[in-house]
Design a protein around this motif. Structure first.
Motif, PDB file in Angstrom:
ATOM      1  N   ALA A   1      42.546  84.097  -8.747  1.00 36.53           N
ATOM      2  CA  ALA A   1      41.938  82.802  -9.049  1.00 36.53           C
ATOM      3  C   ALA A   1      41.826  81.982  -7.776  1.00 36.53           C
ATOM      4  O   ALA A   1      42.804  81.789  -7.064  1.00 36.53           O
ATOM      5  N   ILE A   2      40.593  81.539  -7.467  1.00 37.67           N
ATOM      6  CA  ILE A   2      40.382  80.670  -6.303  1.00 37.67           C
ATOM      7  C   ILE A   2      40.160  79.269  -6.832  1.00 37.67           C
ATOM      8  O   ILE A   2      39.257  79.033  -7.635  1.00 37.67           O
ATOM      9  N   LYS A   3      41.001  78.343  -6.410  1.00 37.73           N
ATOM     10  CA  LYS A   3      40.834  76.981  -6.885  1.00 37.73           C
ATOM     11  C   LYS A   3      39.672  76.348  -6.146  1.00 37.73           C
ATOM     12  O   LYS A   3      39.601  76.399  -4.912  1.00 37.73           O
ATOM     13  N   LEU A   4      38.752  75.761  -6.892  1.00 39.91           N
ATOM     14  CA  LEU A   4      37.546  75.221  -6.264  1.00 39.91           C
ATOM     15  C   LEU A   4      37.813  73.818  -5.722  1.00 39.91           C
ATOM     16  O   LEU A   4      38.149  72.913  -6.471  1.00 39.91           O
ATOM     17  N   THR A   5      37.668  73.653  -4.418  1.00 39.07           N
ATOM     18  CA  THR A   5      37.775  72.330  -3.825  1.00 39.07           C
ATOM     19  C   THR A   5      36.397  71.686  -3.930  1.00 39.07           C
ATOM     20  O   THR A   5      35.412  72.368  -4.220  1.00 39.07           O
ATOM     21  N   PRO A   6      36.304  70.361  -3.712  1.00 37.99           N
ATOM     22  CA  PRO A   6      34.979  69.730  -3.793  1.00 37.99           C
ATOM     23  C   PRO A   6      33.945  70.447  -2.917  1.00 37.99           C
ATOM     24  O   PRO A   6      32.801  70.649  -3.335  1.00 37.99           O
ATOM     25  N   GLN A   7      34.380  70.869  -1.727  1.00 33.28           N
ATOM     26  CA  GLN A   7      33.421  71.521  -0.839  1.00 33.28           C
ATOM     27  C   GLN A   7      33.016  72.906  -1.336  1.00 33.28           C
ATOM     28  O   GLN A   7      31.892  73.341  -1.154  1.00 33.28           O
ATOM     29  N   LEU A   8      33.961  73.584  -1.997  1.00 31.39           N
ATOM     30  CA  LEU A   8      33.613  74.901  -2.553  1.00 31.39           C
ATOM     31  C   LEU A   8      32.688  74.741  -3.746  1.00 31.39           C
ATOM     32  O   LEU A   8      31.786  75.550  -3.965  1.00 31.39           O
ATOM     33  N   THR A   9      32.919  73.685  -4.539  1.00 29.58           N
ATOM     34  CA  THR A   9      32.068  73.452  -5.700  1.00 29.58           C
ATOM     35  C   THR A   9      30.617  73.255  -5.254  1.00 29.58           C
ATOM     36  O   THR A   9      29.679  73.775  -5.863  1.00 29.58           O
ATOM     37  N   GLU A  10      30.469  72.490  -4.171  1.00 30.91           N
ATOM     38  CA  GLU A  10      29.115  72.258  -3.663  1.00 30.91           C
ATOM     39  C   GLU A  10      28.447  73.562  -3.242  1.00 30.91           C
ATOM     40  O   GLU A  10      27.248  73.727  -3.378  1.00 30.91           O
ATOM     41  N   ARG A  11      29.253  74.464  -2.698  1.00 33.18           N
ATOM     42  CA  ARG A  11      28.664  75.708  -2.179  1.00 33.18           C
ATOM     43  C   ARG A  11      29.001  76.900  -3.072  1.00 33.18           C
ATOM     44  O   ARG A  11      29.282  77.991  -2.574  1.00 33.18           O
ATOM     45  N   GLN A  12      28.973  76.642  -4.338  1.00 31.62           N
ATOM     46  CA  GLN A  12      29.360  77.655  -5.318  1.00 31.62           C
ATOM     47  C   GLN A  12      28.550  78.951  -5.167  1.00 31.62           C
ATOM     48  O   GLN A  12      29.094  80.048  -5.203  1.00 31.62           O
TER      49      GLN A  12
END
Lengths: 225, 792
Positions: free
Chosen positions: B462-473
């Motif tokens: 499981a990779i926890k999505l940070t705000p920046q990861l969410t943007e670059r999903q």
């Protein structure tokens, strides 16, 4: 029956060797009644213990019926204790938590005798020693002489060939002592080999042969007629 | 006085083995008692340090089964306006995701945050390390740091007045630093911001203006003399008319804040509230008591065997002229010295073992507590009482025995003495068997739980999505897809142990009015197949259908709880506001544990929504090396994608295991202490067998001369102990069965009480007893009988 050849028993301390028995040679035949005498510390009890396989000599040979019994395994020793010899002690050494009956019965249990046969054998002996009425008493409730009678009964219930008695009368008054000696004599007359250790000249006289020990050495070995 | 020490010392030296057993057993058990009682004390006094604590309430339905704590934020505004008995009402809430803190260019730190109204520190008593707490939450864009976080961010420098960056976006000024209390608290946080700040940085729809958002907990400080029930009724009347019939509105009352900790409440939304388990505390206290009993039994057994000798000794003393009281005193003080020594040893043991014990069992308390005067006074007084209680009877007997009798040695260890000793040892074994059985059961329950989650959890990262990861999903997805070891990829809000949104709403479904009550999270097409969820009706989400965006999958409990005959195709509104399209149920899946397993499975809706917080990746290798390699590569890649937010990567099965943390820790605590109890038990029977062999030396000799084999003698000596264990087993089994079934009752999903648990416990106890006793029996049985029978 018993053949002791050059038996030594000693303890080594730092600088010297203390002998308890030294070069003891002894030949005891079937049916003998031997009294071993000597002052305290002369090695009488040690000799008796060695003969009874409770102790081992430091050197020498010991054979029963021409079979060496020096390096016996525990199991073989126990077999001798069960079937061949019985012991009597000065302090009687009865088990205090057991009744007269149970005390006498104990060796038979270890021998694996069936319960019914045990009952018969113990009853016979109690009868012979006139102790039927006392069979449910505990050792503390008996006089010294009676306790020693129980001790003898226990020693001979397994019908041993050899009876070893370590000062059997040492704790008894003379009347009771005499009764015990008479009992032993009767057993000897029936063919049982008896070796007793004693201080008492009179009681030693019941033996057919008297051995005198001094400082671990046999000083005298005489027939007593 | 000096005499007493001398004679105690000499008595100790004369029989080192038994005295060491006595001392060691007492010391170990006292150490356990100290650890457990200090721990229980700190648990039971949780939240007692707040000065106004008795007037602080939480608005909730803790008093009935749901134990919900949430309220809509608007309620507070109404309370402030309309209810004068309320001195202040404080809303507190956590956040969905832990924010990231950063000071200048230092490494960012992820930690939790709560937001509260400014009067927070009026209700809850905290000490300021820097700044003034009363004013600290008044201004927006300020933050109060807890001391540990302040240390992490600013080192040893002053934090007050400095600024930090939250989520790489908002600049906050530190308005105070608060010390964390040493006492146990149900509130835990790394920082507090005001609700005014929350409005700005965690803007979450209309949570401050609309009645539909139940995102906050409400703590209320009542004026002195105010009646909490009346106030609660007034509060319930403040809701708008259409909500007055809502069950939750009707159920809420003002519950004492100090009752919160042990109330088994349902945590939701950020876990700044911690609960305890009173049953566990009680069970551990009971274990402590049992261990103490076992050690005291040892003490009685060992010292009663020594009375006999002491009686002889006092005979001589009496002839020389000692009187009753002086003998009484010397016996009592000898016992007290022994107890005192074991207390000091115990404190030393606690000091030495505490780091290990605390990391192994999760039991925490402040070890300096051991050196506070009140602790020392209480424990020494306790020790004094114990030693007096357990040695006064033998002391009386010894001191009042007649000199002549003593010298004549006519006193025998009667059979009544050995019977009472037998009873005591039987009790010890019964306790040991109960403890062993319970340890096995706790382990069985933990195994049962972690193997019965009813979804696949192996080999999923499981990779926890940070705000920046969410943007670059999409970029993230591409990178993972290209990795040879990656299997399915799912973006979801699901994560074991993370609490989900809980919604209640009134809906018209197929013309019927239904009150819906359910948990929900977002998932996508691959989630169901990755977790291996089994379809019961309908279909799962499809990757190809764009039209699936307002479709839902529900679990069996949902269908059952809402008595839906035809769940497939049912449509209703999910969410608030206008123009929200209807959502449709397209499938039903079998129940699985998406919540901690102590809780029953709830009604669940899986939505196909866009908000996600985790990226789950199944891995098609179980080779440790390539797994490690995979994790490392993903970590480098995600760190590149999310430079200002640290990325957390974890394994799903590990997360599941973490749900059992408290059970596992309980098992460890329990087994550690049960183990000690058994060791003390063994010490006891070791001493007992020592005495038994000594007492029966002559008998053993006689029996051997009369033809008993070593094995027969050992059997005879062991028989008593075996009998005691057998009786103990008979007594312990029903008791253990009762306690264990009580304990299991609290689990929604529980393992069964198999017969082999009891058999195992009994056999273990028997084995341990035989091993311990045989050591002595062997020594006694192989001894040359001549020594024992030598004429006196």
């Amino acid at each position: 029956m018993i053949h002791l050849n050059n038996i030594d028993k000693y303890y080594d301390s730092k600088f010297q060797r203390t002998f308890v028995l030294k070069a003891v040679n002894l030949e005891i035949k079937d049916g003998e009644f031997v009294s071993i005498m000597g002052p305290s510390g002369s090695g009488k009890s040690t000799l008796l213990n060695i003969i009874g396989l409770l102790d081992t000599p430091s050197a020498g040979e010991y054979s029963l019926y021409d079979k060496s019994v020096l390096d016996l395994k525990e199991k073989a020793k126990v077999d001798y204790h069960r079937n061949f010899m019985g012991f009597i002690f000065q302090a009687y050494h009865l088990i205090e938590e057991m009744t007269v009956y149970e005390n006498i019965e104990t060796p038979l249990i270890y021998k694996g005798v069936k319960s019914k046969d045990r009952q018969a054998m113990v009853a016979d002996l109690l009868d012979r020693f006139n102790m039927v009425a006392k069979k449910d008493l505990f050792p503390q409730q008996l006089s010294g002489g009676q306790q020693q009678l129980v001790g003898i009964a226990r020693a001979i219930i397994g019908k041993p060939k050899l009876l070893l008695a370590d000062e059997p009368t040492g704790n008894l008054q003379s009347v009771q002592g005499e009764m015990i000696m008479e009992t032993l004599k009767a057993l000897n007359d029936e063919g049982m080999t008896i070796i007793q250790v004693t201080h008492n000249e009179k009681f030693a006289g019941y033996g057919k042969r008297i051995i005198r020990l001094e400082d671990g050495i046999v000083r005298k070995d005489v027939k007593n007629v | 006085m000096q005499n007493i020490f001398k004679s105690t010392y000499r008595n100790f030296i004369r029989k080192p083995a038994t005295n060491l057993i006595n001392l060691g057993g007492l010391a170990v058990s006292l150490a356990l008692v100290i650890i457990l009682s200090v721990y229980s004390y700190s648990e039971l006094t949780t939240d007692n340090f707040h000065k106004n604590g008795d007037r602080v309430y939480i608005y909730s339905d803790l008093h009935n089964e749901f134990k919900r704590l949430n309220i809509p934020a608007v309620l507070k505004d109404q309370i402030d306006l309309n209810i004068p008995e309320v001195e202040s009402a404080v809303r507190v809430a956590g956040t969905w995701e832990e924010p990231v803190y950063q000071v200048d260019d230092h490494d960012p730190i992820t930690s939790d945050i709560i937001t509260a109204d400014p009067e927070f520190f009026r209700l809850f008593t905290y000490e300021a390390a820097e700044g003034n707490l009363e004013m600290a939450l008044n201004d927006p864009m300020t933050i109060v740091l807890a001391e540990p976080l302040a240390k992490k961010l600013f080192g040893n420098e002053q934090a007050l007045g400095k600024t930090l960056k939250l989520n790489n976006k908002h600049t906050l000024t530190v308005s105070a630093v608060v010390k964390m209390p040493e006492a146990n608290s149900s509130l835990s946080f790394s920082s507090i911001a005001s609700n005014a700040t929350r409005k700005i940085i965690f803007a979450n729809g209309g949570e401050f203006t609309e009645w539909g958002y139940w995102n906050f907990n409400l703590f209320v400080l009542l004026k002195e003399g105010a009646n909490s029930n009346e106030t609660a009724t007034k509060m319930a009347a403040l809701y708008p008319k259409d909500m007055l019939e809502n069950q939750r509105v009707k159920d809420y009352k003002l519950n004492h804040f100090q009752d919160l900790y042990f109330s088994n409440f349902t945590v939701s939304r950020g876990d700044y509230l911690h609960g305890g388990d009173k049953r566990k505390v009680m069970i551990l206290l009971m274990v402590a008591a049992l261990v103490l009993i076992i050690a005291l039994v040892n003490f009685i057994n060992i010292s009663s065997s020594q009375w006999l000798e002491k009686i002889k000794q006092t005979g001589v003393l009496k002839v020389v002229g000692a009187d009753k009281t002086s003998i009484l005193k010397s016996v009592l003080s000898e016992a007290f010295i022994l107890f005192l020594m074991s207390l000091f040893l115990a404190i030393l043991l606690v000091q030495l073992s505490f780091p290990f014990v605390s990391s192994y069992t999760g039991i925490h308390f402040n070890p300096f507590l051991l050196f506070t005067p009140s602790f020392l006074i209480v424990s020494i007084a306790g020790i004094f009482l114990l030693s007096l209680m357990f040695s006064i009877i033998p002391a009386m007997r010894i001191s009042s025995s007649k000199a002549v009798d003593n010298l004549k040695k006519t006193i025998h260890s009667g059979s009544s003495n050995s019977v009472s000793r037998g009873i005591l040892v039987t009790a010890q074994f019964a306790i040991a068997i109960v403890l062993i059985a319970f340890t096995v059961l706790v382990q069985k329950q933990v195994d049962f739980g972690s193997n019965n989650f009813r979804f696949d959890k192996e080999n999923i990262v499981a990779i926890k999505l940070t705000p920046q990861l969410t943007e670059r999903q999409q970029v993230l997805k591409k990178i993972i897809q290209d990795h040879p070891n990656a299997g399915k990829i799912s973006f979801t809000q699901f994560f074991p142990g993370k609490l989900n949104e809980h919604w209640t709403s009134n809906q018209k479904i197929n013309g019927e009015n239904i009150q819906l009550d359910f948990d929900t999270f977002n998932g996508d097409a691959s989630l169901c197949s990755m977790l291996g969820l089994q379809l019961v009706q309908g279909r799962l989400f499809s990757e190809d259908l764009v039209t699936d965006s307002h479709k839902m999958i529900v679990n069996e409990t949902f269908v059952r709880a809402h008595k839906m005959e035809n769940p497939i195709g049912a449509k209703f509104v999910m969410g608030f506001g206008e123009n929200v399209p209807l959502s449709e149920i397209i499938g039903v899946v079998k129940d699985f544990h998406y919540k901690p397993v102590t809780a029953p499975i709830g009604s669940l809706i899986i939505q196909n929504g866009p908000q996600t917080s985790y990226c789950l990746v199944s891995i098609n290798t179980s080779d440790f090396k390539s797994l490690d390699h995979f994790i490392r590569e993903i970590k480098t890649e995600t760190n590149k994608l999310s430079p200002s937010f640290p990325v957390e990567i974890s394994f799903l099965d590990q997360a599941v295991e973490n749900l059992y943390q408290s059970e596992i820790q309980f098992r460890r605590t329990f087994s550690l202490f049960a183990g000690c109890a058994i060791v003390i038990c063994c010490l006891g029977i070791l001493a007992m067998s020592l005495f038994a062999c000594q007492r029966r030396i002559k008998e053993i000799g006689i029996r051997k001369v009369n033809g008993a084999r070593t094995s027969e003698v050992i059997t005879m000596l062991n028989r008593d102990f075996v009998r005691w264990v057998a009786i103990a087993f008979v007594i312990a089994t029903p008791v253990a069965w009762y306690i264990m079934s009580k304990w299991l009752e609290s689990y929604a999903y529980k393992t069964n009480l198999s017969w082999w648990i009891f058999a195992l416990a009994g056999l273990l106890a028997l084995g341990i007893a035989l091993l311990t006793v045989s050591w002595q029996s062997w020594k006694a049985a192989t001894r040359n009988p001549v020594e024992a029978l030598r004429n006196e």
